[in-house]
Write a protein that holds these residues in place. Structure first.
Motif, PDB file in Angstrom:
ATOM      1  N   PRO A  55      -7.920  -0.935  -9.061  1.00  0.00           N
ATOM      2  CA  PRO A  55      -7.410   0.278  -8.410  1.00  0.00           C
ATOM      3  C   PRO A  55      -7.647   0.208  -6.904  1.00  0.00           C
ATOM      4  CG  PRO A  55      -9.511   0.729  -9.487  1.00  0.00           C
ATOM      5  CD  PRO A  55      -9.122  -0.667  -9.876  1.00  0.00           C
ATOM      6  N   VAL A  56      -6.776   0.842  -6.144  1.00  0.00           N
ATOM      7  CA  VAL A  56      -6.945   0.871  -4.692  1.00  0.00           C
ATOM      8  C   VAL A  56      -6.756   2.300  -4.189  1.00  0.00           C
ATOM      9  CG1 VAL A  56      -6.345  -1.507  -4.133  1.00  0.00           C
ATOM     10  CG2 VAL A  56      -4.528   0.163  -4.426  1.00  0.00           C
ATOM     11  N   GLU A 116      -9.310  -1.826   0.848  1.00  0.00           N
ATOM     12  CA  GLU A 116      -9.241  -2.420  -0.489  1.00  0.00           C
ATOM     13  C   GLU A 116      -7.956  -3.242  -0.657  1.00  0.00           C
ATOM     14  OE1 GLU A 116     -11.806   0.899  -3.028  1.00  0.00           O
ATOM     15  OE2 GLU A 116      -9.639   1.142  -2.783  1.00  0.00           O
ATOM     16  N   VAL A 117      -6.882  -2.770  -0.072  1.00  0.00           N
ATOM     17  CA  VAL A 117      -5.623  -3.519  -0.111  1.00  0.00           C
ATOM     18  C   VAL A 117      -5.771  -4.835   0.644  1.00  0.00           C
ATOM     19  CG1 VAL A 117      -3.203  -3.536   0.613  1.00  0.00           C
ATOM     20  CG2 VAL A 117      -4.195  -1.452  -0.348  1.00  0.00           C
ATOM     21  N   GLY A 134       1.197  -1.338 -11.146  1.00  0.00           N
ATOM     22  CA  GLY A 134       0.512  -0.565 -10.130  1.00  0.00           C
ATOM     23  C   GLY A 134      -0.756  -1.238  -9.642  1.00  0.00           C
ATOM     24  N   GLN A 135      -1.665  -0.439  -9.095  1.00  0.00           N
ATOM     25  CA  GLN A 135      -2.941  -0.908  -8.559  1.00  0.00           C
ATOM     26  C   GLN A 135      -2.726  -2.029  -7.540  1.00  0.00           C
ATOM     27  OE1 GLN A 135      -6.329  -0.335 -11.508  1.00  0.00           O
ATOM     28  NE2 GLN A 135      -4.680  -0.803 -12.947  1.00  0.00           N
ATOM     29  N   THR A 136      -3.400  -3.172  -7.686  1.00  0.00           N
ATOM     30  CA  THR A 136      -3.275  -4.236  -6.684  1.00  0.00           C
ATOM     31  C   THR A 136      -2.151  -5.228  -6.969  1.00  0.00           C
ATOM     32  OG1 THR A 136      -5.008  -5.424  -7.890  1.00  0.00           O
ATOM     33  CG2 THR A 136      -5.682  -4.206  -5.915  1.00  0.00           C
ATOM     34  N   ALA A 158       0.821  -1.214   0.000  1.00  0.00           N
ATOM     35  CA  ALA A 158       0.000   0.000   0.000  1.00  0.00           C
ATOM     36  C   ALA A 158       0.852   1.260   0.000  1.00  0.00           C
ATOM     37  CB  ALA A 158      -0.920  -0.015   1.215  1.00  0.00           C
ATOM     38  N   GLY A 159       1.884   1.267  -0.823  1.00  0.00           N
ATOM     39  CA  GLY A 159       2.855   2.359  -0.803  1.00  0.00           C
ATOM     40  C   GLY A 159       2.271   3.743  -0.985  1.00  0.00           C
ATOM     41  N   GLU A 160       1.437   3.935  -1.988  1.00  0.00           N
ATOM     42  CA  GLU A 160       0.891   5.269  -2.252  1.00  0.00           C
ATOM     43  C   GLU A 160       0.000   5.737  -1.118  1.00  0.00           C
ATOM     44  OE1 GLU A 160      -0.987   5.474  -6.047  1.00  0.00           O
ATOM     45  OE2 GLU A 160       0.793   4.839  -7.152  1.00  0.00           O
ATOM     46  N   ILE A 161      -0.809   4.819  -0.582  1.00  0.00           N
ATOM     47  CA  ILE A 161      -1.712   5.167   0.517  1.00  0.00           C
ATOM     48  C   ILE A 161      -0.917   5.534   1.763  1.00  0.00           C
ATOM     49  CG2 ILE A 161      -3.532   4.288   2.033  1.00  0.00           C
ATOM     50  CD1 ILE A 161      -4.334   2.415  -0.306  1.00  0.00           C
TER      51      ILE A 161
END
Length: 388
Positions: A360-361, A366-367, A317-319, A130-133
């Motif tokens: 997408p997350v 969601e992760v 990216g995404q999941t 979940a890097g971006e989050i």
């Protein structure tokens, strides 16, 4: 000087034990708010007594009574279960070491982030999943993030922020693990005992197997992308068997700033604990007169396809990275339990990534959902492979 309050998430693992070793040497400087561990409650209780911890938590609910008994007669509060670990991360602490192995560290680490203090991050899977989050939350809560993986600590120390635009490449070094010079035929028959026998570092079983497949370096590539905000094509892996150069940053003028030291995790832990200052650590000093050679080579992605797979997932990216990580945790566990062969680990991970949806997350929930589905898919793939 006021005591620094400390929490160690994963105190009974290899990173946690090294952290305990550092802070026990100067007990007057630190107040331990909480310690968490898993099944090794005898060690957890020993640590809690040694450090006069306020709280000790085991993630294994079945170990509650044992931990309670071991800490009877002390002032240490006791908890058990995953939620208790998450709650321990909420304890008021100036500095928290996040060293829980795997995706299990994600939610506790996020609770640390929300407190807006200092997070020493050794749980790379948090950023892989979940890097971006996580990085967005770190900015939002003004949390100080200090990487603890030796490679990322090295980059943190050699990356000149004022010259960030002049960075040409990030050089992540890798020991190559125990199978660096082994052929595919050997690895097909490799045992768990051989896979965990790392030549340079003392690590837990899971991360040792990841080192043997070089999945660990793949995870570190993804972690570096998020930590330092560089694209995957700017990150280069070098196999460096001596584990003396821990990583380096290359600049457009041809300069390369490298971080060197003995292969001992107490060095980056001490750096994170003292930052922005430095402190004396018990690490052996590097004696250049005893170094016969420092060698470097490009990794063989045909023998170690986990590196290629990790870069592909980061690019998607995404999941994709969360799915890859979940499948890897399941496959490594199956290998350690002798259900599959060593080379089957990455085969199963690649299969799970191939057949899992790419979604997408934007939330941790969601992760977690993607992680759970990937684990189910991995178990199905395992069952099919074992059956055949």
């Amino acid at each position: 000087m006021a005591q620094k309050s400390i929490t160690i998430l994963g105190s009974t693992g290899s990173i946690g034990k090294s952290t305990v070793d550092i802070i026990r040497r100067e007990p007057d400087k630190y107040r331990v708010a909480a310690l968490t561990g898993n099944q090794n409650v005898s060690l957890l209780a020993e640590q809690a007594k040694l450090l006069n911890a306020g709280l000790a938590v085991t993630a294994d609910e079945t170990k509650y009574a044992e931990l309670k008994e071991l800490l009877s007669g002390t002032a240490v509060r006791v908890g058990a279960g995953f939620q208790a670990v998450v709650d321990a991360a909420k304890e008021d602490a100036d500095w928290t070491m996040s060293s829980i192995v795997g995706a299990a560290g994600l939610l506790p680490t996020m609770e640390v982030v929300k407190r807006g203090r200092t997070l020493a991050l050794a749980n790379k899977e948090t950023l892989v999943c979940a890097g971006e989050i996580v990085m967005k939350a770190i900015r939002e809560y003004h949390t100080t993030l200090i990487p603890v993986d030796s490679e990322h600590s090295a980059i943190f120390q050699t990356l000149e922020e004022k010259h960030r635009g002049a960075v040409d490449r990030i050089l992540l070094t890798a020991s190559g693990g125990p199978f660096r010079e082994k052929d595919a035929a050997f690895m097909e028959k490799a045992t768990p005992e051989q896979a965990v026998a790392h030549p340079n570092w003392s690590m837990g079983a899971k991360i040792s197997v990841d080192s043997a497949t070089m999945m660990n370096k793949g995870l570190e590539i993804i972690e570096a992308c998020h930590l330092f905000n560089f694209p995957v094509d700017k990150i280069e892996v070098l196999v460096h068997p001596q584990s003396i150069v821990h990583s380096a940053v290359g600049y457009v003028d041809g300069s390369v700033l490298a971080h060197m030291g003995m292969p001992d995790m107490r060095t980056p832990i001490a750096y994170a604990l003292a930052w922005p200052d430095r402190m004396i650590s018990p690490t052996a000093r590097l004696d250049f007169t005893k170094i016969s050679a420092l060698t470097f080579a490009a990794p063989d992605e045909k023998r170690f396809p986990a590196l290629r797979l990790a870069k592909e997932c980061q690019a998607k990216g995404q999941t994709a990275t969360a799915v890859m990580n979940a499948a890897n945790e399941v496959a490594v566990g199956a290998f350690l339990n002798r259900r599959i062969g060593f080379s089957d680990i990455v085969r199963i991970v690649e299969k799970v990534v191939e057949i899992s949806p790419l979604d997408p997350v934007s939330t941790i929930q969601e992760v977690i959902a993607a992680d759970g589905e990937a684990r189910k898919t991995a178990e199905r793939c395992l069952a099919e492979r074992i059956k055949n």
